[in-house]
Write an enzyme that holds these catalytic residues in place. Structure first.
Site, PDB file in Angstrom:
ATOM      1  N   GLY A 186       2.488  10.937 -11.307  1.00  0.00           N
ATOM      2  CA  GLY A 186       2.464  11.275  -9.880  1.00  0.00           C
ATOM      3  C   GLY A 186       3.295  10.320  -9.032  1.00  0.00           C
ATOM      4  N   GLU A 215      -1.237   0.914  -8.561  1.00  0.00           N
ATOM      5  CA  GLU A 215      -1.834   1.927  -9.432  1.00  0.00           C
ATOM      6  C   GLU A 215      -1.285   1.769 -10.850  1.00  0.00           C
ATOM      7  OE1 GLU A 215      -1.476   6.435  -8.941  1.00  0.00           O
ATOM      8  OE2 GLU A 215      -3.338   6.064  -7.864  1.00  0.00           O
ATOM      9  N   HIS A 249       6.136 -10.874  14.582  1.00  0.00           N
ATOM     10  CA  HIS A 249       5.311 -11.065  15.779  1.00  0.00           C
ATOM     11  C   HIS A 249       3.854 -10.725  15.501  1.00  0.00           C
ATOM     12  CE1 HIS A 249       8.895 -11.765  18.212  1.00  0.00           C
ATOM     13  NE2 HIS A 249       9.456 -10.928  17.359  1.00  0.00           N
ATOM     14  N   LYS A 271     -13.995   9.082  -7.250  1.00  0.00           N
ATOM     15  CA  LYS A 271     -13.899  10.546  -7.065  1.00  0.00           C
ATOM     16  C   LYS A 271     -15.207  11.204  -7.503  1.00  0.00           C
ATOM     17  CE  LYS A 271      -8.938  11.044  -8.006  1.00  0.00           C
ATOM     18  NZ  LYS A 271      -7.943  11.603  -8.917  1.00  0.00           N
TER      19      LYS A 271
END
Ligand code: F6P
Length: 529
Positions: free
Chosen positions: A253, A339, A370, A499
């Site tokens: 993926g 991952e 900054h 999940k």
């Protein structure tokens, strides 16, 4: 482990050495490498010739060249999923590569051709929505099905002459609501991008988009396209096969933006520029495969990473692009690195004896200056910084701003290297009129320890080709780190538990018993439901 030990021993010996003292006439050239217009300078690190030799020995000891070739040749190096790792074929479809004795490049060329034809039709209006020419594309995906194309659409916005592309990833309904709010469903194309076509966030958002489209469009499915390895599931969702672009499970993926997952990018910048992006990736592949390890950009980038993370024990790495259009690069690299190399066991299942990959984070300069650079310069922990900067911008009228940008980038790495001593700080404050105890106190706040490592990657201009080079460079860097750590960089079992628990918590939030949950989770459920 001997090579690791030798590196650790060496690091202990040089730990307090000022990097600045390493700079002789040859240091900058000797501790940098070039590839097709890119310059990678790692001379502002505490790596000396001995350290580099030891790092190279580590890479050779891990059989890097053999493992690299195995990946390119289609070996099943993703052993925990029993898969080859061939995203590289997506950007080099001419040389045959065999998986299960079948050349995989023919089907890749075919799908690429279909993507090109579809992109041309959308861009020239041949493919239209109910209300006419497609003005907007909504890519619904998450993780690797979102971060790559989303990052690249911003990076290459000067080349965007197609429909406007929007990205929805979060299951938080606010995300899709905000994106769809400004769009006309009659002229919108929705791409459902999911390798598995089962990811709950993506499928939930896809249903929401379908319902939104159905309110205004007679044939909503006709304005949907899909990108997935699961043709059966895209059909079940109702998307016509002519607008489904498939890919194989040997494309991970987070490595997938070169193929159909890059459809939104191709729609935005056009097939020709998309091919340039692929050509940049292929050029980096060739460099990675053919160049001696000591001049090899992905290898050197990886070795610097190993030196800082595993040897010096610097737990995080800041990625700091001095290029506003690379604003999403740190997020993209977070997934790629964390991952891939966030693993606790080695390939054979044994506990890892060394730390896994680093925490990757960052923001574009000069904004970061900054905000969080204070900690980088004066905090008590060392954070190795990776700067990226282009020689040229895309706004010729604003060349003076680009010079200011580049000056800031160089100033930061110089400041990290040099620092400011107490003596120098005292001198400055004395000139401002302070004296005595107050002078001493104020000066101490203005000391910069310096000796903080950084690398700089320079490129000519952020073109599609250069972006392809950069992304492939980082992909291979992650691969090299994974090989040296002895882990599988291509699975992601660590995302599964959350999940599963989310699925179980859904009914509890709807009122089912929370029995068996810990006290904290029960309390949170009570509050939130
Ligand atoms: O949950 C992690 C993950 O599997 C990533 O590896 C992947 O990029 C993302 O989810 C999306 O997966 P899919 O493309 O299958 O929807």
């Amino acid at each position: 482990m001997n090579d690791w030990q030798a590196l650790r021993d060496h690091q202990r010996m040089v730990a307090n050495r000022p990097i600045l003292t390493l700079f002789d006439e040859d240091r900058a050239a000797g501790f940098s490498a070039r590839a097709d217009g890119l310059l990678f300078d790692f001379s502002k690190t505490n790596i000396c010739q001995t350290g580099l030799d030891l790092l190279i020995r580590l890479a050779e000891g891990a059989d890097l060249p053999v493992k690299r070739d195995a990946m390119f040749n289609g070996a099943r190096i993703n052993e925990t999923e029993n898969r080859a790792v061939l995203h590289t074929t997506l950007r080099n479809m001419d040389a045959p590569v065999l998986v299960n004795e079948q050349d995989v490049t023919g089907p890749l060329r075919q799908t690429h051709g279909r993507m090109q034809a579809f992109a041309r039709e959308v861009r020239d209006g041949t493919f239209a929505g109910q209300g006419g020419r497609i003005t907007d594309v909504v890519n619904i995906g998450i993780g690797g099905s979102d971060l790559g194309p989303a990052m690249a659409c911003i990076a290459l916005s000067p080349y965007a002459d197609g429909p406007r592309c929007h990205f929805v990833s979060n299951v938080d309904g606010a995300h899709i609501a905000d994106v769809l709010a400004g769009l006309n469903p009659e002229t919108t194309l929705v791409i459902v991008a999911s390798k598995t076509f089962t990811t709950i966030e993506t499928m939930t958002n896809a249903e929401t988009a379908k319902a939104w489209m159905a309110k205004a469009v007679k044939e909503p499915a006709a304005q949907f396209a899909a990108v997935s390895t699961a043709a059966d599931k895209t059909a079940a969702f109702g998307i016509d096969a002519s607008r489904v672009f498939g890919f194989e499970d040997w494309v991970g993926g987070r490595y997938s933006m070169w193929g159909p997952i890059g459809l939104a990018l191709m729609l935005a910048i056009g097939p020709e520029d998309f091919d340039q992006f692929l050509a940049g990736g292929a050029a980096m592949d060739a460099h990675f495969r053919q160049t001696d390890l000591r001049q090899n950009l992905p290898v050197l980038l990886a070795l610097v990473g190993i030196w800082h993370n595993q040897i010096c024990d610097y737990a995080t790495r800041a990625v700091l692009p001095y290029e506003q259009r690379l604003s999403r690069l740190p997020a993209y690299l977070q997934q790629l690195e964390m991952e891939s190399n966030g693993k606790r066991v080695s390939m054979d299942g044994a506990d890892l004896a060394i730390h896994s990959g680093p925490v990757v984070w960052g923001e574009p300069g000069t904004n970061g200056q900054h905000a969080f650079y204070q900690l980088i310069h004066q905090g008590t922990r060392v954070i190795p910084c990776e700067f990226l900067v282009g020689r040229e911008g895309h706004e010729p009228d604003l060349a003076h701003q680009h010079r200011l940008l580049v000056a800031n980038c160089l100033a930061q790495s110089e400041a990290l290297l040099r620092g400011r001593t107490l003596e120098q700080a005292t001198d400055i404050m004395r000139k401002k009129g302070l004296e005595g105890a107050e002078l001493e106190r104020q000066a101490r706040h203005r000391v910069f320890p310096g000796n903080r490592p950084s690398t700089t990657l320079c490129y000519p201009k952020l073109t599609p080709f250069v972006l392809g080079q950069i992304i492939a460079l980082y992909e291979h860097r992650v691969f090299v780190e994974g090989v040296i750590l002895g882990i599988n960089s291509f699975d992601q079992w660590g995302v599964e538990l959350g999940k599963e628990l989310a699925l179980a918590l859904q009914p509890i939030l709807e009122g089912a018993s929370a029995e068996g949950k810990d006290g904290s989770t029960r309390q949170l459920v009570d509050y939130l439901r």
